[in-house]
Design a protein around this motif. Sequence first.
Motif, PDB file in Angstrom:
ATOM      1  N   THR A   1       0.833  -1.206   0.000  1.00  0.00           N
ATOM      2  CA  THR A   1       0.000   0.000   0.000  1.00  0.00           C
ATOM      3  C   THR A   1       0.865   1.251   0.000  1.00  0.00           C
ATOM      4  O   THR A   1       0.594   2.213  -0.726  1.00  0.00           O
ATOM      5  N   GLN A   2       1.931   1.257   0.808  1.00  0.00           N
ATOM      6  CA  GLN A   2       2.805   2.424   0.879  1.00  0.00           C
ATOM      7  C   GLN A   2       3.499   2.698  -0.448  1.00  0.00           C
ATOM      8  O   GLN A   2       3.782   3.856  -0.780  1.00  0.00           O
ATOM      9  N   ALA A   3       3.783   1.643  -1.200  1.00  0.00           N
ATOM     10  CA  ALA A   3       4.451   1.813  -2.492  1.00  0.00           C
ATOM     11  C   ALA A   3       3.487   2.224  -3.596  1.00  0.00           C
ATOM     12  O   ALA A   3       3.909   2.584  -4.698  1.00  0.00           O
ATOM     13  N   GLY A   4       2.187   2.204  -3.309  1.00  0.00           N
ATOM     14  CA  GLY A   4       1.175   2.537  -4.313  1.00  0.00           C
ATOM     15  C   GLY A   4       0.984   4.031  -4.474  1.00  0.00           C
ATOM     16  O   GLY A   4       1.739   4.852  -3.926  1.00  0.00           O
ATOM     17  N   PRO A   5      -0.043   4.417  -5.217  1.00  0.00           N
ATOM     18  CA  PRO A   5      -0.258   5.829  -5.545  1.00  0.00           C
ATOM     19  C   PRO A   5      -0.884   6.655  -4.429  1.00  0.00           C
ATOM     20  O   PRO A   5      -1.157   7.830  -4.620  1.00  0.00           O
ATOM     21  N   GLY A   6      -1.112   6.076  -3.275  1.00  0.00           N
ATOM     22  CA  GLY A   6      -1.792   6.807  -2.204  1.00  0.00           C
ATOM     23  C   GLY A   6      -3.256   6.430  -2.165  1.00  0.00           C
ATOM     24  O   GLY A   6      -3.795   5.833  -3.104  1.00  0.00           O
ATOM     25  N   HIS A   7      -3.926   6.764  -1.058  1.00  0.00           N
ATOM     26  CA  HIS A   7      -5.324   6.394  -0.921  1.00  0.00           C
ATOM     27  C   HIS A   7      -6.062   7.444  -0.109  1.00  0.00           C
ATOM     28  O   HIS A   7      -5.460   8.249   0.606  1.00  0.00           O
ATOM     29  N   GLN A   8      -7.364   7.425  -0.231  1.00  0.00           N
ATOM     30  CA  GLN A   8      -8.219   8.367   0.475  1.00  0.00           C
ATOM     31  C   GLN A   8      -8.632   7.793   1.834  1.00  0.00           C
ATOM     32  O   GLN A   8      -8.743   6.573   1.994  1.00  0.00           O
ATOM     33  N   PRO A   9      -8.833   8.662   2.835  1.00  0.00           N
ATOM     34  CA  PRO A   9      -9.326   8.181   4.130  1.00  0.00           C
ATOM     35  C   PRO A   9     -10.621   7.392   3.961  1.00  0.00           C
ATOM     36  O   PRO A   9     -11.514   7.789   3.216  1.00  0.00           O
ATOM     37  N   GLY A  10     -10.691   6.257   4.641  1.00  0.00           N
ATOM     38  CA  GLY A  10     -11.877   5.418   4.554  1.00  0.00           C
ATOM     39  C   GLY A  10     -11.837   4.404   3.434  1.00  0.00           C
ATOM     40  O   GLY A  10     -12.671   3.502   3.379  1.00  0.00           O
ATOM     41  N   GLU A  11     -10.869   4.546   2.526  1.00  0.00           N
ATOM     42  CA  GLU A  11     -10.747   3.602   1.415  1.00  0.00           C
ATOM     43  C   GLU A  11     -10.183   2.277   1.928  1.00  0.00           C
ATOM     44  O   GLU A  11      -9.312   2.252   2.809  1.00  0.00           O
ATOM     45  N   VAL A  12     -10.660   1.170   1.377  1.00  0.00           N
ATOM     46  CA  VAL A  12     -10.155  -0.139   1.770  1.00  0.00           C
ATOM     47  C   VAL A  12      -8.794  -0.368   1.115  1.00  0.00           C
ATOM     48  O   VAL A  12      -8.644  -0.260  -0.099  1.00  0.00           O
ATOM     49  N   VAL A  13      -7.786  -0.627   1.950  1.00  0.00           N
ATOM     50  CA  VAL A  13      -6.424  -0.865   1.472  1.00  0.00           C
ATOM     51  C   VAL A  13      -5.868  -2.078   2.206  1.00  0.00           C
ATOM     52  O   VAL A  13      -6.504  -2.636   3.108  1.00  0.00           O
ATOM     53  N   GLN A  14      -4.669  -2.475   1.829  1.00  0.00           N
ATOM     54  CA  GLN A  14      -4.015  -3.578   2.536  1.00  0.00           C
ATOM     55  C   GLN A  14      -3.298  -3.026   3.766  1.00  0.00           C
ATOM     56  O   GLN A  14      -2.494  -2.102   3.677  1.00  0.00           O
ATOM     57  N   LEU A  15      -3.606  -3.590   4.929  1.00  0.00           N
ATOM     58  CA  LEU A  15      -2.999  -3.195   6.194  1.00  0.00           C
ATOM     59  C   LEU A  15      -2.090  -4.312   6.700  1.00  0.00           C
ATOM     60  O   LEU A  15      -2.147  -5.450   6.208  1.00  0.00           O
ATOM     61  N   THR A  16      -1.271  -3.978   7.679  1.00  0.00           N
ATOM     62  CA  THR A  16      -0.392  -4.991   8.265  1.00  0.00           C
ATOM     63  C   THR A  16      -0.350  -4.824   9.774  1.00  0.00           C
ATOM     64  O   THR A  16      -0.565  -3.725  10.310  1.00  0.00           O
ATOM     65  N   GLY A  17      -0.096  -5.925  10.459  1.00  0.00           N
ATOM     66  CA  GLY A  17       0.034  -5.904  11.905  1.00  0.00           C
ATOM     67  C   GLY A  17       0.662  -7.205  12.371  1.00  0.00           C
ATOM     68  O   GLY A  17       1.082  -8.031  11.556  1.00  0.00           O
ATOM     69  N   ARG A  18       0.716  -7.386  13.689  1.00  0.00           N
ATOM     70  CA  ARG A  18       1.352  -8.584  14.244  1.00  0.00           C
ATOM     71  C   ARG A  18       0.440  -9.265  15.259  1.00  0.00           C
ATOM     72  O   ARG A  18      -0.348  -8.619  15.946  1.00  0.00           O
ATOM     73  N   THR A  19       0.602 -10.579  15.333  1.00  0.00           N
ATOM     74  CA  THR A  19      -0.174 -11.393  16.264  1.00  0.00           C
ATOM     75  C   THR A  19       0.513 -11.412  17.628  1.00  0.00           C
ATOM     76  O   THR A  19       1.594 -10.859  17.817  1.00  0.00           O
ATOM     77  N   MET A  20      -0.088 -12.103  18.559  1.00  0.00           N
ATOM     78  CA  MET A  20       0.500 -12.260  19.888  1.00  0.00           C
ATOM     79  C   MET A  20       1.694 -13.214  19.878  1.00  0.00           C
ATOM     80  O   MET A  20       2.372 -13.383  20.900  1.00  0.00           O
ATOM     81  N   THR A  21       1.979 -13.851  18.748  1.00  0.00           N
ATOM     82  CA  THR A  21       3.212 -14.622  18.598  1.00  0.00           C
ATOM     83  C   THR A  21       4.154 -13.942  17.610  1.00  0.00           C
ATOM     84  O   THR A  21       5.075 -14.562  17.093  1.00  0.00           O
ATOM     85  N   ASP A  22       3.915 -12.671  17.343  1.00  0.00           N
ATOM     86  CA  ASP A  22       4.775 -11.825  16.512  1.00  0.00           C
ATOM     87  C   ASP A  22       4.793 -12.248  15.044  1.00  0.00           C
ATOM     88  O   ASP A  22       5.719 -11.928  14.312  1.00  0.00           O
ATOM     89  N   HIS A  23       3.770 -12.948  14.589  1.00  0.00           N
ATOM     90  CA  HIS A  23       3.642 -13.246  13.175  1.00  0.00           C
ATOM     91  C   HIS A  23       3.071 -12.023  12.453  1.00  0.00           C
ATOM     92  O   HIS A  23       2.134 -11.381  12.943  1.00  0.00           O
ATOM     93  N   ILE A  24       3.625 -11.712  11.285  1.00  0.00           N
ATOM     94  CA  ILE A  24       3.152 -10.590  10.480  1.00  0.00           C
ATOM     95  C   ILE A  24       1.922 -11.033   9.687  1.00  0.00           C
ATOM     96  O   ILE A  24       1.924 -12.097   9.054  1.00  0.00           O
ATOM     97  N   VAL A  25       0.876 -10.210   9.729  1.00  0.00           N
ATOM     98  CA  VAL A  25      -0.372 -10.505   9.026  1.00  0.00           C
ATOM     99  C   VAL A  25      -0.735  -9.312   8.147  1.00  0.00           C
ATOM    100  O   VAL A  25      -0.635  -8.164   8.579  1.00  0.00           O
ATOM    101  N   VAL A  26      -1.130  -9.585   6.895  1.00  0.00           N
ATOM    102  CA  VAL A  26      -1.672  -8.531   6.042  1.00  0.00           C
ATOM    103  C   VAL A  26      -3.107  -8.890   5.683  1.00  0.00           C
ATOM    104  O   VAL A  26      -3.463 -10.064   5.540  1.00  0.00           O
ATOM    105  N   PHE A  27      -3.930  -7.850   5.576  1.00  0.00           N
ATOM    106  CA  PHE A  27      -5.361  -8.046   5.315  1.00  0.00           C
ATOM    107  C   PHE A  27      -5.925  -6.721   4.836  1.00  0.00           C
ATOM    108  O   PHE A  27      -5.294  -5.662   4.971  1.00  0.00           O
ATOM    109  N   ASP A  28      -7.121  -6.765   4.277  1.00  0.00           N
ATOM    110  CA  ASP A  28      -7.763  -5.545   3.786  1.00  0.00           C
ATOM    111  C   ASP A  28      -8.572  -4.880   4.899  1.00  0.00           C
ATOM    112  O   ASP A  28      -9.243  -5.547   5.688  1.00  0.00           O
TER     113      ASP A  28
END
Length: 491
Positions: free
Chosen positions: A408-435
Amino acid sequence: MTKKVFIETVGCQMNVLDSELVIGALRKQGYDLTDTPADADVMLFNTCSVREHAEEKTYSSLGRVRLLKRDKPDIVIGVLGCMAQKDQELIRKRAPYVDMVVGTGQLAEVPKLVEKVRATREPQLAVSLARSAAGRDEVEASFVSYDPTRDPTMRPTPFQAFVRIQIGCDKFCTYCVVPSTRGPEQSRPPAHIWGEVKQLVDQGCKEVTLIGQTVNSYVYDHGERRTRLSDLIAGMHDVAGLERIKFVTNYPRDMTDDLLDAVRELPKVVKYLHVPVQSGCDEVLKRMKRNYTAGFYMDMLGRCREKVPGVAVSSDFIVGFCGETEESFAKSMELVREAKFKNSFIFKYSERSGTKAADRYPDDVPEDVKKRRNNDLLAVQNENSRLDHRLQVGTTVDVLVEGPSKRTQAGPGHQPGEVVQLTGRTMTDHIVVFDGTDRLIGRTVRVAVTDSSPFTLFGGVPTDELVGVDLANTDRDPPPAAPNRFSLPLA
């Protein structure tokens, strides 16, 4: 006109924290942060000496600002951190236009030194004593833990923060410069740390990562009693608003049962341990002065997994260390296959001046062999990571959403409220991406894992599956708190 400061940070979490604190202090002196070097009145380079590549990156950056200094002679250029402590005059020799060289134990002096350069135009040097220059107490006193008021605008996210619990290191691994660049191991008073965590939570922080060179070596001696890392964690666990507690990096010999009990029983503690092994060969570990064997490490790993079911463990490896034969390297390959780490950070050995390894052992493994061993070990680890991630598919995990994904960061930018790909971590520090939308950033959401790669989990957020967010305004009750048999006061 407002003065501006630019900072470039290389290296570990400790350096990231140091940069935050230095910029916070300069803000109090009227400086604003800029990401454009040409606009800066002060340029700072916070450096790392762990590997040669990090040092050369800093010298390359200094080379690029030489012309800027020529065209803008009043700009103040400073080199901070581990390189400053280790090399000192060498930096001025290679880059004579540097105005300030400030070691890790003198960072509190940066604002004063900047103004001194401005007033006198004379170079300033502020470093701590060498380990061999005086007795331990005197050397300790010259390395000052720098922990002023925190500045949330300098953190990668306002809801995540590093908290230093110790400085320095006394392990003296033969390949490592840290005992000389950061001084003797010193643990901060627990009341100071608990107060800082409370301050961070009041600023909106939800996750703290406790950092130290060997973080699980933390012990604070009060005289009549001692505070261990498990006690320290317990003392901050029940701070309202704090959701997650991490700690890195761990030393194998200091992985005690009381700490593992705390990881298992305290629900806010992330079920993830980073425990470097460095090599699977006992002869190499002895030359590294790691003070354990591969067998000891594997027993420790088994104890971690027995005491904390489902814990994720990652590690570090150095390939091509002095005298590492093909037989030695094969033992590292076998350890990685058997250990099944969540992930590993693998580095080619880089000889560092001033270390015992540089004095005692020839750097005798050719570069092409180091590169091949690095790739071979990485291939085994990547397969382990692939299998580990596949086991997560079909589960539902709680994810602290950190922000837009790299895609998403490498893309053209997005508007607030727009559905984009996000990332975060679990309680076992696994990286997860989702919309999802921006409103999820900084929140904990429940994600159904639908696919995986060796490095990432992919999933989706079921509707109404926010956890820990605005619970007072929903029909869902919060999950019951687990009993805290480690409870300690905050002050």
